[in-house]
Scaffold this active site. Sequence first.
Site, mmCIF file in Angstrom:
data_model
loop_
_atom_site.group_PDB
_atom_site.id
_atom_site.type_symbol
_atom_site.label_atom_id
_atom_site.label_comp_id
_atom_site.label_asym_id
_atom_site.label_seq_id
_atom_site.Cartn_x
_atom_site.Cartn_y
_atom_site.Cartn_z
ATOM 1 N N HIS A 1 0.817 -1.222 0.000
ATOM 2 C CA HIS A 1 0.000 0.000 0.000
ATOM 3 C C HIS A 1 0.847 1.267 0.000
ATOM 4 O O HIS A 1 2.021 1.253 0.331
ATOM 5 C CB HIS A 1 -1.023 -0.021 1.141
ATOM 6 C CG HIS A 1 -0.474 0.100 2.530
ATOM 7 N ND1 HIS A 1 -1.258 0.465 3.598
ATOM 8 C CD2 HIS A 1 0.759 -0.097 3.045
ATOM 9 C CE1 HIS A 1 -0.540 0.496 4.691
ATOM 10 N NE2 HIS A 1 0.687 0.153 4.389
ATOM 11 N N GLU A 2 0.215 2.367 -0.429
ATOM 12 C CA GLU A 2 0.853 3.673 -0.642
ATOM 13 C C GLU A 2 1.962 3.601 -1.688
ATOM 14 O O GLU A 2 2.978 4.274 -1.579
ATOM 15 C CB GLU A 2 1.406 4.249 0.678
ATOM 16 C CG GLU A 2 0.442 4.274 1.836
ATOM 17 C CD GLU A 2 -0.889 4.926 1.502
ATOM 18 O OE1 GLU A 2 -0.944 5.723 0.555
ATOM 19 O OE2 GLU A 2 -1.889 4.631 2.179
ATOM 20 N N GLY A 3 1.755 2.791 -2.702
ATOM 21 C CA GLY A 3 2.740 2.658 -3.774
ATOM 22 C C GLY A 3 3.574 1.418 -3.585
ATOM 23 O O GLY A 3 4.379 1.340 -2.663
#
Length: 524
Positions: A368-370
Amino acid sequence: LAAAQDYEWGGMQLPYTVEASANAIFSMASVSISWAMLTVGNANLIMVHGTDMQKQVFAKNEFAGRWMGTMCLSEPQAGSSLSDVATRAEPDDENDPLGPRYRLTGNKMWISGGEHEITENIVHLVLAKIPDADGKLVPGTRGISLFIVPKKVVDTNGELTGERNDVALAGLNHKCGWRGTTNTLLNFGEGKFKPGGKAGAIGYLVGKPGDGLRCMFHMMDEARIGVGLAATMLGMAGYEASLDYAKQRTQGRTITTGGKAVEQKPIPIIEHADIKRMLLAQKAYCEGALALELYCARLVDETHTGEREALADAKLLLEVLTPIAKSWPSEWCLEANSLAIQIHGGYGYTRDFPVEQYWRDNRLNMIHEGTHGIQALDLLGRKVVMDGGKGLTLLATRMNDTIMKAMHVPALADHAQALARALQRVGAATKAAWSTGNPTEALANATPYLQAFGHTVLAWIWLDVVQSLPDQGDTAANRQSAFIEGKRAAMKYFFHYELPKIDAWLAVVSARDLTCANLSVEAF
């Protein structure tokens, strides 16, 4: 939540470094508490890009803990490809005091904290596209705008009007870990609720039309450092649990020149060299990662309080280090959690001990978040080459300062030389990767580059940490001899066992090896 904010926003004006340190402790207790970082990031974004009214109504109530916030980027069909966002925002009422008002329709996936009853309201920050004059969505990222979409409609005093906005829970994602935080699929504008008698979720434009992605990156970059910190503290929790277990669990006997002395009593497993290896690896990963995250937190403080040159340098260093701050702990503190399970043996694979949960929780952080791959492309494809490599040069200067100081300390001179060689190899590999100017060749091995770059950064962090320790003859050193011994051993472990790995990673980067990139789909 407002610890680092100004007094007028309910804050204490503490340095962000202090807030991050406190958040680290909370994350170690329960990583699901880290979800609060989205609320802070949401409010901080509004403080930078929102109107005065939006700050007062939305950000201030989030800092107070009265409302919580989310970030709504991904969609079921698009995932991380934000250019394929299909959520629409149609103009509704341009004269609303809370900002230009739109009606949103679409779906958002993987929304942490998207639905709950912990607070009276939820402030969603939603990426959507405003149609052109022909009613079509602009392709790519140029047409993306950002909107505040509250779960419940509010007035200009920040009070609930009693109307539910047209935001509906469409489903829950049942996750491997992070089970203390709901993760949702949300439908905007499906018509289940009709605020003001009209379908479509009410949203207030943040910033300018088409400027949504730039605004959202303010929150995303903050969230990425938060993810790295959460990953670090999950690793730390596993380290402390396995350290405690290793001291108590007895098994095996001391190996002597004549073999095992079977008449001896079993010894604590921490006496075995391989257990010490696994504990030292965890210590090196987790304590090194924590030092990196707090270094980044200090850079954040410098962007707020530094003089002009220091401020500019801090911003540039954060640009380069953010992919590392997010990804390195996500990979290597996960490895620490795996080692914690290994130390527990069969018990580690059961729910009788917490280490299996720490591993499950930490496995999300590489995604998550890239994702790891996206961070790698960002680092090699953008961060180290932007402005003619200015950010990489600045980071190398900081590293060289540490190297030169360490060269004058006999116990650290060899490590300083090893770091200097590693830095030279990273620089050479960066040039070799881009030597043909072909992005396909340059980025084919972006992830090995990320790993090598991260290991080099962590070696620098460890060398810097050890340089700050008191001298052996110092009174403080005598009082903290075990603490200092542990730090120095963790640094030595990292330089002896970890830093040599970068040669293999950088070899494929420098050669622009296309083994993976050119393989046909059928070959799989």
